[in-house]
Design an enzyme around this catalytic site. Structure first.
Site, PDB file in Angstrom:
ATOM      1  N   SER A 195      -0.103  -7.319  -6.089  1.00  0.00           N
ATOM      2  CA  SER A 195      -1.065  -6.349  -5.562  1.00  0.00           C
ATOM      3  C   SER A 195      -1.717  -6.924  -4.318  1.00  0.00           C
ATOM      4  O   SER A 195      -2.375  -7.969  -4.380  1.00  0.00           O
ATOM      5  CB  SER A 195      -2.157  -6.063  -6.606  1.00  0.00           C
ATOM      6  OG  SER A 195      -3.260  -5.444  -5.947  1.00  0.00           O
ATOM      7  N   HIS A 207       2.583  -3.669  -4.771  1.00  0.00           N
ATOM      8  CA  HIS A 207       1.628  -2.768  -5.425  1.00  0.00           C
ATOM      9  C   HIS A 207       0.454  -2.517  -4.471  1.00  0.00           C
ATOM     10  O   HIS A 207      -0.178  -3.455  -3.988  1.00  0.00           O
ATOM     11  CB  HIS A 207       1.155  -3.433  -6.715  1.00  0.00           C
ATOM     12  CG  HIS A 207       0.279  -2.593  -7.582  1.00  0.00           C
ATOM     13  ND1 HIS A 207       0.772  -1.657  -8.477  1.00  0.00           N
ATOM     14  CD2 HIS A 207      -1.076  -2.565  -7.712  1.00  0.00           C
ATOM     15  CE1 HIS A 207      -0.245  -1.091  -9.127  1.00  0.00           C
ATOM     16  NE2 HIS A 207      -1.375  -1.623  -8.684  1.00  0.00           N
ATOM     17  N   ASP A 259      -3.137  -0.640  -4.103  1.00  0.00           N
ATOM     18  CA  ASP A 259      -4.246  -0.046  -4.859  1.00  0.00           C
ATOM     19  C   ASP A 259      -5.118   0.824  -3.952  1.00  0.00           C
ATOM     20  O   ASP A 259      -5.914   0.311  -3.169  1.00  0.00           O
ATOM     21  CB  ASP A 259      -5.102  -1.158  -5.469  1.00  0.00           C
ATOM     22  CG  ASP A 259      -4.395  -1.848  -6.629  1.00  0.00           C
ATOM     23  OD1 ASP A 259      -4.001  -1.146  -7.570  1.00  0.00           O
ATOM     24  OD2 ASP A 259      -4.240  -3.082  -6.569  1.00  0.00           O
ATOM     25  N   HIS A 304      -0.700   2.877  -6.464  1.00  0.00           N
ATOM     26  CA  HIS A 304      -1.574   3.142  -7.614  1.00  0.00           C
ATOM     27  C   HIS A 304      -2.796   3.900  -7.091  1.00  0.00           C
ATOM     28  O   HIS A 304      -3.638   3.335  -6.408  1.00  0.00           O
ATOM     29  CB  HIS A 304      -1.956   1.780  -8.233  1.00  0.00           C
ATOM     30  CG  HIS A 304      -2.874   1.859  -9.400  1.00  0.00           C
ATOM     31  ND1 HIS A 304      -3.480   0.749  -9.944  1.00  0.00           N
ATOM     32  CD2 HIS A 304      -3.291   2.914 -10.149  1.00  0.00           C
ATOM     33  CE1 HIS A 304      -4.232   1.106 -10.961  1.00  0.00           C
ATOM     34  NE2 HIS A 304      -4.145   2.418 -11.108  1.00  0.00           N
ATOM     35  N   MET A 345      -6.126   5.365  -7.482  1.00  0.00           N
ATOM     36  CA  MET A 345      -7.380   5.404  -8.253  1.00  0.00           C
ATOM     37  C   MET A 345      -8.334   6.323  -7.521  1.00  0.00           C
ATOM     38  O   MET A 345      -9.330   5.886  -6.918  1.00  0.00           O
ATOM     39  CB  MET A 345      -7.937   3.973  -8.405  1.00  0.00           C
ATOM     40  CG  MET A 345      -7.155   3.159  -9.427  1.00  0.00           C
ATOM     41  SD  MET A 345      -7.422   1.388  -9.248  1.00  0.00           S
ATOM     42  CE  MET A 345      -6.217   1.046  -7.980  1.00  0.00           C
ATOM     43  N   ASP A 375      -1.361  -3.768 -15.579  1.00  0.00           N
ATOM     44  CA  ASP A 375      -2.088  -4.104 -14.346  1.00  0.00           C
ATOM     45  C   ASP A 375      -3.489  -4.588 -14.690  1.00  0.00           C
ATOM     46  O   ASP A 375      -4.269  -3.850 -15.300  1.00  0.00           O
ATOM     47  CB  ASP A 375      -2.149  -2.822 -13.486  1.00  0.00           C
ATOM     48  CG  ASP A 375      -2.820  -3.012 -12.147  1.00  0.00           C
ATOM     49  OD1 ASP A 375      -3.248  -4.139 -11.817  1.00  0.00           O
ATOM     50  OD2 ASP A 375      -2.922  -2.002 -11.416  1.00  0.00           O
TER      51      ASP A 375
HETATM   52  C1  DX5 Z   1      -7.462  -3.150 -10.351  1.00  0.00           C
HETATM   53  C2  DX5 Z   1      -6.169  -2.942  -9.613  1.00  0.00           C
HETATM   54  C3  DX5 Z   1      -5.223  -4.061  -9.761  1.00  0.00           C
HETATM   55  C4  DX5 Z   1      -5.717  -5.375  -9.226  1.00  0.00           C
HETATM   56  C5  DX5 Z   1      -5.163  -6.441 -10.109  1.00  0.00           C
HETATM   57  O1  DX5 Z   1      -8.214  -2.005 -10.344  1.00  0.00           O
HETATM   58  O2  DX5 Z   1      -5.507  -1.772 -10.051  1.00  0.00           O
HETATM   59  O3  DX5 Z   1      -3.945  -3.756  -9.228  1.00  0.00           O
HETATM   60  O4  DX5 Z   1      -5.338  -5.638  -7.911  1.00  0.00           O
HETATM   61  O5  DX5 Z   1      -5.734  -7.628  -9.741  1.00  0.00           O
HETATM   62  P1  DX5 Z   1      -5.643  -8.935 -10.635  1.00  0.00           P
HETATM   63  O6  DX5 Z   1      -4.203  -9.260 -10.817  1.00  0.00           O
HETATM   64  O7  DX5 Z   1      -6.344  -9.928  -9.779  1.00  0.00           O
HETATM   65  O8  DX5 Z   1      -6.360  -8.650 -11.923  1.00  0.00           O
HETATM   66 ZN    ZN Z   2      -3.343  -1.487  -9.457  1.00  0.00          ZN
END
Ligand code: DX5
Ligand code: ZN
Length: 221
Positions: free
Chosen positions: A8, A33, A35, A66, A68, A175
């Site tokens: 990510s 990935h 976000d 992803h 959100m 994730d």
């Molecule tokens: C969190 C994101 C993740 C995040 C994961 O809301 O969706 O993709 O980047 O980060 P780590 O691996 O550091 O927990």
């Molecule tokens: Zn994510």
């Protein structure tokens, strides 16, 4: 056995984004990935179309976007045109999940649904055969670097069963808080695709980290 590692870029150094992506691309990342956060569905705001377009120019790896965001249908076409390979929307933000999954496929992307830790697996049961990807969140979304929520393992196990029962080939992605300490248990629970931000981008050697995560899945401990 499939193991996909999806770094990510949330944890990347954006002053050197091209270099950061080249390091994970050369280092064997399967997907990148991305976000997208809107400050409404989650408390944080990150990036959107411009960054998807930019990353698309830097790497040939599939871009796992992803979303959100609330009202994801307002942005899916733009993200697809910017170069997304897969678009994952949150069940909590999409009351018409079936319609939106069909729409994502019409846009030529893999269609994914994400579930927050508090959202029951039941909310995707009736669209399970429409999924190309099921994302089980193992932290409350919004920030990188959070601790893995152990109860998630049981949800991953149940998700694997639900997919297997219908013969689905969908990716089962997890994730949040994935690192050397957590990945093996998540793999054993049935996940095949692992997002990792902090673990990979804070490592001195991302290639070695990706390799270590991949190996830790399949070793017997
Ligand atoms: C969190 C994101 C993740 C995040 C994961 O809301 O969706 O993709 O980047 O980060 P780590 O691996 O550091 O927990
Ligand atoms: Zn994510």
């Amino acid at each position: 056995m499939t193991v996909r590692i999806a770094p990510s870029i949330l944890s990347a150094d954006f002053a050197h984004l091209a270099d950061e992506i080249a390091r994970v691309d050369d280092g064997g990342a399967d997907w990148i990935h991305i976000d997208v956060m809107d400050g409404r569905f989650v408390p944080n705001i990150t990036y959107g179309t411009k960054v998807i377009e930019t990353v698309r120019r830097i790497t040939d790896r599939p871009l796992d976007v992803h979303c959100m965001i609330v009202e994801p249908e307002r942005h899916l076409e733009t993200f697809a045109k910017a170069g997304a390979s897969g678009l994952t929307i949150h069940a909590e933000a999409a009351p018409h999940l079936h319609r939106q999954l069909c729409y994502i496929k019409e846009l030529g992307c893999a269609a994914g649904v994400a579930l927050n830790p508090a959202t029951p697996l039941e909310s995707v049961r009736d669209v399970i055969t429409d999924l190309d990807l099921l994302l089980v969140m193992s932290v409350d979304p919004g920030f990188g670097g959070q601790a893995f929520i152990p109860n998630t393992l049981d949800k991953v196990r149940r998700a694997r069963l639900m997919l297997n029962i219908v013969g689905s080939q969908a990716a089962l992605e997890v994730d949040g808080g994935i690192n050397r300490d957590t990945i093996h248990a998540v793999w054993r629970a049935g996940a095949d695709t692992f997002v990792a931000g902090n673990a990979i981008f804070s490592a001195a050697n991302p290639r070695a980290e990706i390799g270590a995560l991949r190996e830790l899945c399949v070793v017997s401990v």
